[in-house]
Design an enzyme around this catalytic site. Structure first.
Site, short mmCIF file in Angstrom:
data_model
loop_
_atom_site.label_atom_id
_atom_site.label_comp_id
_atom_site.label_asym_id
_atom_site.label_seq_id
_atom_site.Cartn_x
_atom_site.Cartn_y
_atom_site.Cartn_z
CG ASP A 107 -3.82 -1.65 4.12
OD1 ASP A 107 -3.12 -2.02 3.15
OD2 ASP A 107 -3.41 -1.64 5.29
CB SER A 123 -0.94 0.00 1.21
OG SER A 123 -0.21 -0.03 2.41
CG HIS A 124 2.45 3.11 2.60
ND1 HIS A 124 1.69 2.27 3.39
CD2 HIS A 124 1.96 4.36 2.82
CE1 HIS A 124 0.80 2.97 4.07
NE2 HIS A 124 0.93 4.24 3.74
NE ARG A 154 7.83 -3.24 8.23
CZ ARG A 154 6.91 -2.95 9.15
NH1 ARG A 154 5.64 -2.91 8.83
NH2 ARG A 154 7.27 -2.69 10.39
#
Lengths: 348, 348
Positions: B195, B54-55, B320
């Site tokens: 999101d 989303s980023h 991540r």
């Protein structure tokens, strides 16, 4: 006080100073120094005055039980240490957190004003009170304040099965132009532990998704949560991982950073009757006068007005201030039986 | 990139440095200086590398649209001001927050080490990225870090009816002995705005209790939330007042304290295509070496092990790091059409 019949007796209205003095006598007669008694009595009477019943005189039996058990040192003289221009550390020497905080308060304010930001790390301390009384005074002194305290293992981390975190509250206060400071104090657990105790006393069920029993199964029975069960982090069905992350942050800042115990680390089994978590507390104070933003307190007021304009019905802390005003006007309302019991304890 | 057919094309694996260089070319060819392009490209490529889609490159059209609108200054040269020994202020001069942060980063680290704690207040800035990239480097430098950024009015305060707060994330990072730092980045809204956009693109409904439509009525349709509706603060049915209080704190610290705009204050209607919130950001860095607690990073590791022992399945940030390792090994996975489009934009 948790005497059931207290609810059936008439209500008395006790002047705040009288309540505070009585509580101070109780503390001093049950194992604290006069200095510690004064700090704890002011804290506890203030919570009762503000309608924060779960941290008011309801806590007195727990304080006395803990003192009687030898778990906490009611005569401790905290040691303040200057670690860096913006970093104060206090060893509470196995005493309560509030007297340790009071001993370092002026130095914390001075450091925040000199440096723009400063922190106070308290360890080897017992915190058995509400957290908002630790931040409100800083906001009255013009500072923005954040406080974090860990407690005792009673919250299951997100996705886990065993209690590990404390209820780990976060309190925040900011000065507000022309009004009492904006203050909140929220448990990172689904509920504050004191509120679970009150629900158990009153026989009220908890909302769904707040707790598990001793087998890790969901329950709405507050007694099952208290009796070997655990709370969940706040956040609801989809976002308890967020409450869990914040709770983890509180453990790291209030315990790892201060030199205190994690909520799961202390062992009080040798002290029957002990109820106070032996952990740590972190307080951060920021001086908004150092900011490029002009008139922080006015900006805070701007935000409050916008919140009202967006339909927010009640500000954080508003109910406490309203109850405070009423208690100062009419006296602090207590069941007569509770007040009689407090007076008896003050003589005991 | 939000081209629907991208999902139907084969996947390509792009070396991280290649992706970053391509993104830097895109930024520079669409209105930023080389210095700004390098910072934004690293940030955006890192998010894609870590699976924070989303980023990641999903944001490129929004960046370009904003730059084309004249809403943000891609050539801004931030001004750093030393306000106090622990207080740095940066005027981003209507540029992006990340280059402003980078300009003050070394000074922030030095102040935190000298004073034990320091803060960086950024205002007049645009933050369109994930927040964890702002705290992870501080933890790699041995500091404990907290970052707060407000955004644009899209969240209804608790009990209210109108959007006022931003999604207002809180990010935290702490060094962990022998491992990557412990990092979380959580929106204080029920969901991150990025999101919601992704859910709308993929036609997935939102969970109940996450959003309201333009009439303030509950909805699970992400398009209704984006089209004049709003998100709710996180916390679930019983505790959204807690998410709301935290969101309010973010407004006060990221905007009032820095001198930036509240999420509801800026007006971009004169800049068609503008998508970046023009607000502020606060970063606090603490040096745990100043603590009486010995070996903070080891204590952090102790807590992580206890969390695993309590059954917590996944650490904040763990996914991540896993995705990062895979992306660095195999290249960053992108739909071939997306990669083609990025290459086209880099030449445009």
């Amino acid at each position: 006080m948790n005497t059931k019949h207290a609810h059936l007796t008439p209500t008395e209205h006790i002047p705040f100073d009288t309540l505070r003095t009585t509580l101070a006598h109780i503390f001093e007669r049950h194992g604290t120094s006069a200095a510690v008694a004064a700090v704890l009595a002011d804290n506890c009477a203030s919570a009762e005055r503000d309608g924060a019943h779960s941290h008011g005189v309801f806590r007195i039996p727990g304080y006395l039980s803990t003192l009687a058990s030898g778990w906490v040192d009611g005569h401790a003289i905290p040691r303040v240490q200057d670690m860096a221009p913006g970093f104060l550390s206090v060893d509470a020497c196995n005493g309560f957190a509030q007297p340790a905080y009071m001993m370092a308060y002026d130095a914390l304010v001075a450091k925040a004003r000199a440096n723009g930001i400063a922190l106070l790390a308290i360890h080897n301390s017992h915190h058995f009170a509400a957290l908002w009384p630790d931040v409100e005074p800083l906001a009255r002194d013009g500072l923005v304040a954040l406080a974090l305290v860990n407690s005792m293992a009673c919250v299951v981390p997100s996705g886990g099965t065993k209690a590990l975190f404390g209820t780990n509250p976060i309190a925040f206060a900011a000065p507000r132009a022309g009004h009492d400071p904006l203050v909140f104090d929220l448990a990172t657990s689904a509920m504050a532990h004191g509120d679970v105790q009150i629900a158990a006393r009153e026989g009220r069920p908890l909302p769904e998704g707040f707790g598990v029993d001793c087998n890790g199964q969901p329950t709405t029975d507050p007694r099952a949560v208290l009796d070997g069960g655990a709370l969940l982090p706040f956040g609801g069905l989809h976002s308890s991982y967020k409450g869990s992350a914040l709770s983890m942050m509180v453990e790291l800042l209030a315990a790892a950073l201060t030199g205190g115990h994690f909520s799961f680390e202390f062992d009080w089994r040798g002290h029957s009757g002990a109820q106070t978590p032996h952990t740590g507390e972190l307080i951060i104070a920021i001086d908004p006068a150092k900011s490029q933003g002009r008139g922080f307190a006015q900006r805070c007021e701007d935000l409050v007005r916008a919140m009202a304009g967006a339909g927010q019905q009640r500000l954080p802390g508003e109910r406490r201030y309203r109850q405070r005003a009423q208690s100062l006007r009419e006296g602090v309302a207590l069941p007569a039986a509770t007040w009689a019991e407090l007076q008896r304890l003050a003589q005991a």
